[in-house]
Design a protein around this motif. Structure first.
Motif, mmCIF file in Angstrom:
data_model
loop_
_atom_site.group_PDB
_atom_site.id
_atom_site.type_symbol
_atom_site.label_atom_id
_atom_site.label_comp_id
_atom_site.label_asym_id
_atom_site.label_seq_id
_atom_site.Cartn_x
_atom_site.Cartn_y
_atom_site.Cartn_z
ATOM 1 N N TYR A 39 1.044 12.284 -2.316
ATOM 2 C CA TYR A 39 0.591 11.582 -1.182
ATOM 3 C C TYR A 39 0.371 12.534 0.026
ATOM 4 O O TYR A 39 1.215 13.425 0.065
ATOM 5 C CB TYR A 39 1.533 10.453 -0.675
ATOM 6 C CG TYR A 39 1.853 9.521 -1.685
ATOM 7 C CD1 TYR A 39 3.099 9.522 -2.603
ATOM 8 C CD2 TYR A 39 1.097 8.443 -2.023
ATOM 9 C CE1 TYR A 39 3.314 8.911 -3.571
ATOM 10 C CE2 TYR A 39 1.319 7.456 -3.102
ATOM 11 C CZ TYR A 39 2.439 7.812 -3.698
ATOM 12 O OH TYR A 39 2.688 6.813 -4.861
ATOM 13 N N GLN A 84 0.979 -1.087 0.106
ATOM 14 C CA GLN A 84 0.022 -0.099 0.059
ATOM 15 C C GLN A 84 0.724 1.306 -0.087
ATOM 16 O O GLN A 84 1.837 1.249 0.892
ATOM 17 C CB GLN A 84 -0.770 -0.017 1.331
ATOM 18 C CG GLN A 84 -1.829 0.876 1.295
ATOM 19 C CD GLN A 84 -2.765 1.066 2.359
ATOM 20 O OE1 GLN A 84 -2.739 0.109 3.352
ATOM 21 N NE2 GLN A 84 -3.793 1.835 2.391
ATOM 22 N N LEU A 85 0.456 2.220 -1.002
ATOM 23 C CA LEU A 85 1.340 3.547 -1.005
ATOM 24 C C LEU A 85 0.809 4.495 -0.164
ATOM 25 O O LEU A 85 -0.621 4.849 -0.348
ATOM 26 C CB LEU A 85 1.264 3.821 -2.588
ATOM 27 C CG LEU A 85 1.851 2.930 -3.421
ATOM 28 C CD1 LEU A 85 1.516 3.402 -4.805
ATOM 29 C CD2 LEU A 85 3.141 2.594 -3.428
ATOM 30 N N GLN A 86 1.629 4.839 0.866
ATOM 31 C CA GLN A 86 1.169 5.895 1.738
ATOM 32 C C GLN A 86 2.325 6.430 2.812
ATOM 33 O O GLN A 86 3.308 6.026 2.472
ATOM 34 C CB GLN A 86 0.108 5.218 2.678
ATOM 35 C CG GLN A 86 0.692 4.103 3.732
ATOM 36 C CD GLN A 86 -0.258 3.390 4.590
ATOM 37 O OE1 GLN A 86 -1.254 3.964 4.736
ATOM 38 N NE2 GLN A 86 0.148 2.412 5.285
ATOM 39 N N LYS A 130 16.160 4.993 5.854
ATOM 40 C CA LYS A 130 14.793 4.690 6.677
ATOM 41 C C LYS A 130 13.561 5.297 5.829
ATOM 42 O O LYS A 130 12.531 4.976 6.355
ATOM 43 C CB LYS A 130 15.076 5.395 8.083
ATOM 44 C CG LYS A 130 15.999 4.847 8.838
ATOM 45 C CD LYS A 130 15.983 5.500 10.262
ATOM 46 C CE LYS A 130 16.990 4.887 11.283
ATOM 47 N NZ LYS A 130 17.058 5.341 12.602
ATOM 48 N N ASN A 131 13.819 5.767 4.630
ATOM 49 C CA ASN A 131 12.689 6.149 3.911
ATOM 50 C C ASN A 131 11.841 7.066 4.804
ATOM 51 O O ASN A 131 10.508 6.916 4.689
ATOM 52 C CB ASN A 131 12.067 5.114 3.383
ATOM 53 C CG ASN A 131 11.087 5.371 2.225
ATOM 54 O OD1 ASN A 131 11.953 6.286 1.283
ATOM 55 N ND2 ASN A 131 10.259 4.592 1.810
ATOM 56 N N THR A 132 12.301 7.967 5.636
ATOM 57 C CA THR A 132 11.637 8.849 6.411
ATOM 58 C C THR A 132 11.956 10.278 6.470
ATOM 59 O O THR A 132 13.437 10.628 6.298
ATOM 60 C CB THR A 132 11.761 8.283 8.009
ATOM 61 O OG1 THR A 132 11.337 6.958 7.848
ATOM 62 C CG2 THR A 132 11.291 9.207 8.881
ATOM 63 N N ALA A 144 6.862 8.593 7.508
ATOM 64 C CA ALA A 144 7.398 7.469 6.769
ATOM 65 C C ALA A 144 6.524 6.874 5.601
ATOM 66 O O ALA A 144 5.425 6.997 5.575
ATOM 67 C CB ALA A 144 7.451 6.174 7.930
ATOM 68 N N ALA A 145 7.348 6.654 4.679
ATOM 69 C CA ALA A 145 6.850 6.156 3.449
ATOM 70 C C ALA A 145 6.643 4.638 3.396
ATOM 71 O O ALA A 145 7.683 3.921 3.602
ATOM 72 C CB ALA A 145 7.483 6.839 2.120
ATOM 73 N N SER A 146 5.657 4.324 2.584
ATOM 74 C CA SER A 146 5.502 2.962 2.559
ATOM 75 C C SER A 146 5.059 2.624 0.998
ATOM 76 O O SER A 146 3.973 3.318 0.713
ATOM 77 C CB SER A 146 4.674 2.144 3.531
ATOM 78 O OG SER A 146 3.504 1.645 3.019
ATOM 79 N N GLY A 147 5.664 1.548 0.410
ATOM 80 C CA GLY A 147 5.536 1.395 -0.888
ATOM 81 C C GLY A 147 6.174 2.022 -1.901
ATOM 82 O O GLY A 147 5.949 1.977 -3.257
ATOM 83 N N THR A 153 9.626 5.187 -2.502
ATOM 84 C CA THR A 153 10.886 5.630 -2.110
ATOM 85 C C THR A 153 10.902 7.190 -1.726
ATOM 86 O O THR A 153 10.706 7.916 -3.006
ATOM 87 C CB THR A 153 12.104 5.600 -3.077
ATOM 88 O OG1 THR A 153 11.974 4.021 -3.347
ATOM 89 C CG2 THR A 153 13.408 5.893 -2.384
#
Length: 127
Positions: free
Chosen positions: A116, A1-3, A76-78, A23-26, A28
């Motif tokens: 997003y 899930q992109l969020q 950490k993609n954050t 923080a990103a998920s899905g 970069t």
């Protein structure tokens, strides 16, 4: 899930500090400009800060300049928002937002961030 997911909010006394995380998920975050916004009850959304994707340049609203610092940790993609010397007027729900474009980011424009938005995290500054 992109969020995007914000965290780190809470209750803090005036003069205290908090660090918010986005923080990103899905996807970069490296390729995205990231903005932080806030909205207090009964008030319009306000731009706080942003960090550009291309060169990591940072920008701040006058109301937080010298107190808040935005930064990235690509491993950490954050993206973080370090908030120091907090004041009661900083009380709001804080949101992060992302847009995949290069060049100078716009901390003041919510419409700039097309891709997003997070769900928000509450920050309350009170004694």
């Amino acid at each position: 899930q992109l969020q995007l997911v914000e965290s780190g909010g809470g209750l803090v006394q005036p003069g205290g500090s908090l660090r918010l995380s986005c923080a990103a998920s899905g996807f970069t975050l490296d390729y995205y400009a990231i903005g932080w916004f806030r909205q207090a009850p009964g008030k319009e959304r306000e731009g706080v800060s942003c960090i550009s994707s291309s060169d990591g340049s940072t920008y701040y609203a006058d109301s937080v300049k010298g107190r808040f610092t935005i930064s990235r940790d690509n491993a950490k993609n954050t993206v973080y928002l370090q908030m120091n010397s907090l004041k009661p007027e900083d009380t709001a729900v804080y949101y992060c937002a992302a847009d995949r474009r290069r060049g100078r980011c716009r901390y003041y424009s919510g419409s700039y961030y097309r891709d997003y938005w997070g769900q928000g995290t509450q920050v309350t500054v009170s004694s």
